[in-house]
Design an enzyme around this catalytic site. Structure first.
Site, PDB file in Angstrom:
ATOM      1  N   GLY A  87       2.824  -1.205   4.343  1.00 52.98           N
ATOM      2  CA  GLY A  87       2.807   0.219   4.003  1.00 52.98           C
ATOM      3  C   GLY A  87       4.213   0.712   3.715  1.00 52.98           C
ATOM      4  O   GLY A  87       4.760   0.516   2.627  1.00 52.98           O
ATOM      5  N   GLY A  88       4.843   1.322   4.730  1.00 49.27           N
ATOM      6  CA  GLY A  88       6.156   1.944   4.581  1.00 49.27           C
ATOM      7  C   GLY A  88       7.191   1.084   3.857  1.00 49.27           C
ATOM      8  O   GLY A  88       7.878   1.567   2.948  1.00 49.27           O
TER       9      GLY A  88
ATOM     10  N   GLY B 110       2.317   2.298  10.772  1.00 50.14           N
ATOM     11  CA  GLY B 110       3.245   3.417  10.590  1.00 50.14           C
ATOM     12  C   GLY B 110       3.958   3.845  11.858  1.00 50.14           C
ATOM     13  O   GLY B 110       4.548   4.915  11.915  1.00 50.14           O
TER      14      GLY B 110
ATOM     15  N   ASN C 274       0.865  -1.185   0.000  1.00 45.07           N
ATOM     16  CA  ASN C 274       0.000   0.000   0.000  1.00 45.07           C
ATOM     17  C   ASN C 274       0.901   1.234   0.000  1.00 45.07           C
ATOM     18  O   ASN C 274       1.490   1.574   1.022  1.00 45.07           O
ATOM     19  CB  ASN C 274      -0.889  -0.045   1.253  1.00 45.07           C
ATOM     20  CG  ASN C 274      -1.733   1.200   1.414  1.00 45.07           C
ATOM     21  OD1 ASN C 274      -1.836   2.026   0.504  1.00 45.07           O
ATOM     22  ND2 ASN C 274      -2.346   1.347   2.585  1.00 45.07           N
ATOM     23  N   TRP C 275       0.978   1.899  -1.141  1.00 45.89           N
ATOM     24  CA  TRP C 275       1.902   3.030  -1.268  1.00 45.89           C
ATOM     25  C   TRP C 275       1.349   4.315  -0.666  1.00 45.89           C
ATOM     26  O   TRP C 275       2.050   5.321  -0.608  1.00 45.89           O
ATOM     27  CB  TRP C 275       2.255   3.268  -2.744  1.00 45.89           C
ATOM     28  CG  TRP C 275       2.971   2.134  -3.398  1.00 45.89           C
ATOM     29  CD1 TRP C 275       3.358   0.949  -2.816  1.00 45.89           C
ATOM     30  CD2 TRP C 275       3.398   2.069  -4.761  1.00 45.89           C
ATOM     31  NE1 TRP C 275       3.985   0.162  -3.743  1.00 45.89           N
ATOM     32  CE2 TRP C 275       4.025   0.821  -4.943  1.00 45.89           C
ATOM     33  CE3 TRP C 275       3.300   2.945  -5.848  1.00 45.89           C
ATOM     34  CZ2 TRP C 275       4.550   0.432  -6.169  1.00 45.89           C
ATOM     35  CZ3 TRP C 275       3.829   2.556  -7.068  1.00 45.89           C
ATOM     36  CH2 TRP C 275       4.448   1.313  -7.219  1.00 45.89           C
TER      37      TRP C 275
ATOM     38  N   GLU D 224      -6.774   4.611   7.871  1.00 46.81           N
ATOM     39  CA  GLU D 224      -6.656   6.047   7.550  1.00 46.81           C
ATOM     40  C   GLU D 224      -7.950   6.568   6.932  1.00 46.81           C
ATOM     41  O   GLU D 224      -8.312   7.733   7.126  1.00 46.81           O
ATOM     42  CB  GLU D 224      -5.440   6.272   6.635  1.00 46.81           C
ATOM     43  CG  GLU D 224      -4.149   6.167   7.435  1.00 46.81           C
ATOM     44  CD  GLU D 224      -2.982   5.539   6.711  1.00 46.81           C
ATOM     45  OE1 GLU D 224      -2.944   5.563   5.475  1.00 46.81           O
ATOM     46  OE2 GLU D 224      -2.085   5.011   7.404  1.00 46.81           O
TER      47      GLU D 224
ATOM     48  N   GLU E  96      -5.401  -5.078  10.785  1.00 45.78           N
ATOM     49  CA  GLU E  96      -4.415  -4.014  10.938  1.00 45.78           C
ATOM     50  C   GLU E  96      -4.705  -3.223  12.207  1.00 45.78           C
ATOM     51  O   GLU E  96      -5.523  -2.285  12.186  1.00 45.78           O
ATOM     52  CB  GLU E  96      -4.491  -3.057   9.748  1.00 45.78           C
ATOM     53  CG  GLU E  96      -4.112  -3.675   8.435  1.00 45.78           C
ATOM     54  CD  GLU E  96      -3.472  -2.647   7.520  1.00 45.78           C
ATOM     55  OE1 GLU E  96      -2.314  -2.837   7.147  1.00 45.78           O
ATOM     56  OE2 GLU E  96      -4.118  -1.634   7.229  1.00 45.78           O
TER      57      GLU E  96
HETATM   58  P1  PGA Z   1       2.800   0.340   7.678  1.00 47.61           P
HETATM   59  O1  PGA Z   1       1.336   0.540   7.028  1.00 47.61           O
HETATM   60  O2  PGA Z   1       3.347  -0.949   7.120  1.00 47.61           O
HETATM   61  O3  PGA Z   1       3.578   1.546   7.224  1.00 47.61           O
HETATM   62  O4  PGA Z   1       2.604   0.279   9.139  1.00 47.61           O
HETATM   63  C1  PGA Z   1       0.464  -0.546   6.867  1.00 47.61           C
HETATM   64  C2  PGA Z   1      -0.817  -0.076   6.249  1.00 47.61           C
HETATM   65  O5  PGA Z   1      -1.244   1.047   6.530  1.00 47.61           O
HETATM   66  O6  PGA Z   1      -1.464  -0.792   5.471  1.00 47.61           O
END
Ligand code: PGA
Length: 259
Positions: free
Chosen positions: A237-238, A176, A13-14, A100, A170
């Site tokens: 994510g990151g 994050g 997930n960018w 988010e 999640e």
């Molecule tokens: P993260 O994000 O790996 O940066 O914690 C995961 C996500 O939001 O899907």
């Protein structure tokens, strides 16, 4: 939409990172690092803007695409929105109900449920995200929160349609933050998700459901989740913004299948 539930699923997930040009360069580099594995399905979710150019660039046996969101009406006067019908044919998956979206953009289960249905109606497989906040966790509400989010997101999804659903656990506090959940937390959450799905859709649906873990997954902890009972893949994510880290994570999924 075919059933591919026996494969590990790794989704990058960018978020709101990389412009069209950067996305294209990134995918080009990634395509050199990631081998095509029959046992691992790799999905990237770039910005909406990059979906079309990237779709022309990728080999779908190597990568598939996901949107990070969609709007549930098919068309009309909805300024600034992108509908599932506009994404039809372009993406295989859509991330729906990401924390988010829930917490920054105030999406509620009602919106999320309509989006899940719009995706299915348009041949797009929903990745429904669920997870508790730190506050809810401290209050011992994790199971109830997940339960409510599943009920809320899946209302009106038939048993037949359910085969297209993936659920991503999640925990909001892990996203994050570098503060990843323990594999055991992920295992417990997956168990309770499967129990609830069994109750709603029967044992077969519960067993074949793919459940992803997401929240500070990195190249050095990915394998521990992939080895966790009940976890069938990762939402990253990151670390998906690094060609090296994301390829290490995909390779870990492949190694796991071949151990
Ligand atoms: P993260 O994000 O790996 O940066 O914690 C995961 C996500 O939001 O899907």
């Amino acid at each position: 939409m075919s059933a591919t539930n026996d494969k590990k699923l790794i989704v990058g997930n960018w978020k709101m990172n990389m412009n069209v040009h950067e996305s294209s360069i990134f995918v080009h580099k990634l395509s050199k690092e990631i081998a095509v594995h029959r046992d691992v399905e790799v999905v990237v979710a770039p910005t909406f803007l990059a979906l079309q150019p990237v779709s022309l660039q990728i080999e779908r046996r190597q990568f598939k695409l996901a949107s990070q969101n969609l709007y549930w009406r098919d068309h009309g006067a909805y300024t600034g929105e992108v509908s599932a019908s506009q994404l039809r044919g372009l993406v295989d998956y859509a991330i729906i109900g990401h924390s988010e979206r829930r917490h920054v953009f105030h999406e509620h289960d009602k919106d999320i449920r309509s989006k899940v249905q719009a995706a299915i109606r348009n041949g797009i497989k929903p990745i429904l995200c669920v997870g508790e906040t730190a506050h809810q966790r401290a209050a011992g509400e994790t199971t109830d929160v997940i339960h409510d989010q599943l009920i809320g997101g899946l209302a009106n999804v038939t048993s037949e349609e359910f085969s297209h659903i993936t659920v991503a656990y999640e925990p909001v506090w892990a996203i994050g933050t570098g503060n990843n959940a323990l594999p055991d937390d992920a295992k417990k959450a997956a168990r309770s998700i499967r129990r609830q799905i069994e109750h709603l859709y029967g044992r077969k649906s519960a067993e074949s459901l793919r459940i992803l873990y997401g929240g500070s997954v990195k190249s050095d902890n990915a394998a521990s989740y992939l080895a966790t009972e009940g976890i069938d893949g990762l939402l990253v994510g990151g670390a998906s913004l690094s060609v090296h880290d994301f390829s290490v994570i995909v390779a870990a999924a492949h190694d796991m299948e071949n151990d």
